[in-house]
Design a protein around this motif. Structure first.
Motif, PDB file in Angstrom:
ATOM      1  N   GLN A 128      41.691  42.521  43.182  1.00  0.00           N
ATOM      2  CA  GLN A 128      42.110  42.197  41.812  1.00  0.00           C
ATOM      3  C   GLN A 128      41.028  41.316  41.195  1.00  0.00           C
ATOM      4  OE1 GLN A 128      46.255  40.675  40.755  1.00  0.00           O
ATOM      5  NE2 GLN A 128      45.104  38.762  40.685  1.00  0.00           N
TER       6      GLN A 128
ATOM      7  N   VAL B 259      40.815  51.534  39.426  1.00  0.00           N
ATOM      8  CA  VAL B 259      42.006  52.394  39.417  1.00  0.00           C
ATOM      9  C   VAL B 259      42.955  52.041  38.284  1.00  0.00           C
ATOM     10  CG1 VAL B 259      41.898  52.958  41.865  1.00  0.00           C
ATOM     11  CG2 VAL B 259      43.167  50.935  41.140  1.00  0.00           C
ATOM     12  N   SER B 260      42.929  50.788  37.820  1.00  0.00           N
ATOM     13  CA  SER B 260      43.773  50.399  36.690  1.00  0.00           C
ATOM     14  C   SER B 260      43.273  49.082  36.121  1.00  0.00           C
ATOM     15  CB  SER B 260      45.247  50.269  37.105  1.00  0.00           C
ATOM     16  OG  SER B 260      45.411  49.221  38.045  1.00  0.00           O
TER      17      SER B 260
ATOM     18  N   GLU C 114      44.908  45.779  33.375  1.00  0.00           N
ATOM     19  CA  GLU C 114      46.037  45.286  32.595  1.00  0.00           C
ATOM     20  C   GLU C 114      45.773  43.841  32.219  1.00  0.00           C
ATOM     21  OE1 GLU C 114      49.748  46.501  30.917  1.00  0.00           O
ATOM     22  OE2 GLU C 114      48.600  47.632  32.404  1.00  0.00           O
TER      23      GLU C 114
ATOM     24  N   LYS D 263      40.049  50.228  43.778  1.00  0.00           N
ATOM     25  CA  LYS D 263      40.658  51.100  44.780  1.00  0.00           C
ATOM     26  C   LYS D 263      40.839  50.394  46.111  1.00  0.00           C
ATOM     27  CE  LYS D 263      40.261  55.678  46.876  1.00  0.00           C
ATOM     28  NZ  LYS D 263      39.449  56.906  47.008  1.00  0.00           N
TER      29      LYS D 263
ATOM     30  N   TYR E 116      41.744  46.278  38.451  1.00  0.00           N
ATOM     31  CA  TYR E 116      42.174  46.519  39.827  1.00  0.00           C
ATOM     32  C   TYR E 116      41.333  47.640  40.429  1.00  0.00           C
ATOM     33  CZ  TYR E 116      46.113  43.768  38.190  1.00  0.00           C
ATOM     34  OH  TYR E 116      46.881  42.763  37.655  1.00  0.00           O
TER      35      TYR E 116
ATOM     36  N   HIS F 276      43.158  44.318  28.451  1.00  0.00           N
ATOM     37  CA  HIS F 276      43.260  45.717  28.848  1.00  0.00           C
ATOM     38  C   HIS F 276      44.661  46.255  28.563  1.00  0.00           C
ATOM     39  CE1 HIS F 276      39.342  45.557  30.759  1.00  0.00           C
ATOM     40  NE2 HIS F 276      39.705  44.398  31.286  1.00  0.00           N
ATOM     41  N   ARG F 277      44.711  47.366  27.839  1.00  0.00           N
ATOM     42  CA  ARG F 277      45.947  48.106  27.564  1.00  0.00           C
ATOM     43  C   ARG F 277      46.981  47.249  26.832  1.00  0.00           C
ATOM     44  NH1 ARG F 277      49.118  50.040  30.844  1.00  0.00           N
ATOM     45  NH2 ARG F 277      49.405  52.081  29.869  1.00  0.00           N
TER      46      ARG F 277
END
Length: 399
Positions: free
Chosen positions: A37, A23-24, A26, A33, A31, A52-53
């Protein structure tokens, strides 16, 4: 629902994918759903070098999105992101590596490098290493000597010969018939094998003797992963053609091959459009490339790799680990059996740590985290690995 759709509608690469529903992401974490983590020790198979990002990369992408995206096929229009990136890249490279052709992936860059070598020399033979991995397009796949993987797809690109990596007695197969020798600077799928005893330098010397070109595949070692901007900089050699990809755009799809201006010019004439791509040099991706390189050059991220490697090696000591191969943050613990490696990867996933396998060396596990990973995150992840290995040993003794 999403998992069933994933299996029903998206083509798969294995019968049993890991299946984490993301879902994300960083920094050093992914991370899922279900709330898990995951500490990422793989970084998209070395593609997310800045984690990431990274904010500088995200900013560059958003700024470019506000201006324009795709406008014309490669090489026809002047687009500042691609021009500025290739100029900055050339400033970091030794002569004669000065002109870069931007494509969409590492494997596409390999194909372009193969074409350039044949065009430049007028020869057809290309020599690759046994247990090499350069990608899965037809050209790159044809370099592979792993019969199980290539047999279903024959006929392949012809006139490919193989030598043994790190073995000088194979040099006599490099002759006046050879267009190029193509090698990974550090063999990835084979288990993160480093060149020894000036091997790459000696291959280059042999190539020069017979008029062949040396192509070095830096798709994985490049952009800081080994503690220098490019892996070949450790080994006192300069390739004729340099192949790039993976971490170049911090997670966006990209590849490139770089050579002298004289060599690269051969692809633009006789015939014109000797190599062409619709989306190579895409301005959004080129903006990410430029931001990535600027971050690497303006921070201590690359310089910090050596210390982080030492920390990994200090922490990854266990009776089940025979050695830790590789360089920088391109590391592969080698175990006594493939059973241990498989158990570790799968159990680590259950405990919130992402590890992965290698293509050929089934007794090894990939560790290629973001270069931005912290000492605390390294310590945490290595602690999980050691705990799993301790439990494996305890379980085996109880059997």
């Amino acid at each position: 629902m999403m998992k069933s759709d994933f299996l029903d509608f998206q083509a798969q690469t294995t019968p049993h994918p890991l299946g984490v529903e993301v879902v994300s992401a960083e920094g050093s974490y992914i991370y899922a759903k279900d709330g898990t983590q995951y500490l990422d020790f793989v970084a998209g198979v070395s593609a997310c070098g800045l984690g990431h990002r990274h904010p500088k990369v995200i900013e560059a992408i958003k700024n470019q999105l506000d201006q324009y995206m795709h406008v014309m096929v490669y090489g026809e229009y002047i687009q500042s992101p691609a021009v500025e990136f290739t100029k900055l890249l050339a400033e970091q490279l030794p002569e004669p590596l000065s002109q870069t052709y931007l494509v969409n992936s590492g494997t596409e860059a390999i194909d372009g490098a193969m074409k350039l070598a044949r065009r430049a020399t007028g020869r057809s033979q290309i020599i690759a290493a046994k247990k090499c991995y350069h990608g899965n397009s037809y050209g790159a796949l044809s370099l592979m000597d792993y019969e199980e993987r290539v047999a279903p797809f024959r006929p392949l690109v012809g006139d490919i010969t193989h030598l043994q990596f790190n073995t000088e007695t194979c040099f006599d197969i490099i002759t006046e018939q050879t267009a190029a020798v193509i090698l990974e600077t550090i063999q990835g799928g084979a288990g993160f094998i480093l060149p020894q005893n000036d091997y790459l330098k000696k291959v280059k010397q042999r190539c020069e003797e017979v008029g062949a070109l040396l192509i070095l595949d830096e798709i994985q070692p490049g952009f800081g992963r080994t503690g220098k901007l490019f892996g070949f900089q450790h080994f006192d050699v300069v390739p004729d053609i340099l192949v790039l990809g993976k971490a170049m755009a911090s997670g966006l799809p990209v590849g490139a091959f770089t050579a002298s201006k004289a060599l690269m010019g051969l692809l633009s004439d006789s015939p014109k459009l000797g190599h062409i791509t619709t989306f190579g040099g895409n301005p959004v991706i080129a903006s990410a490339c430029k931001a990535t390189l600027e971050v690497l050059l303006s921070t201590t991220i690359i310089q910090d790799v050596d210390h982080k490697e030492k920390l990994f090696r200090e922490l990854l000591q266990h009776d089940l680990i025979e050695e830790v191969r590789g360089k920088g943050l391109m590391l592969a613990p080698l175990f006594k059996s493939d059973e241990i490696a498989n158990y570790l990867v799968l159990e680590a996933k259950n405990r919130g740590l992402i590890l992965f396998w290698l293509l050929y060396e089934t007794k090894a596990v990939r560790i290629s985290p973001p270069l931005t990973i912290s000492e605390e995150e390294i310590t945490k992840g290595c602690g999980i690995i050691i705990d799993i290995l301790n439990e494996y040993s305890k379980h085996k003794k109880a059997e």
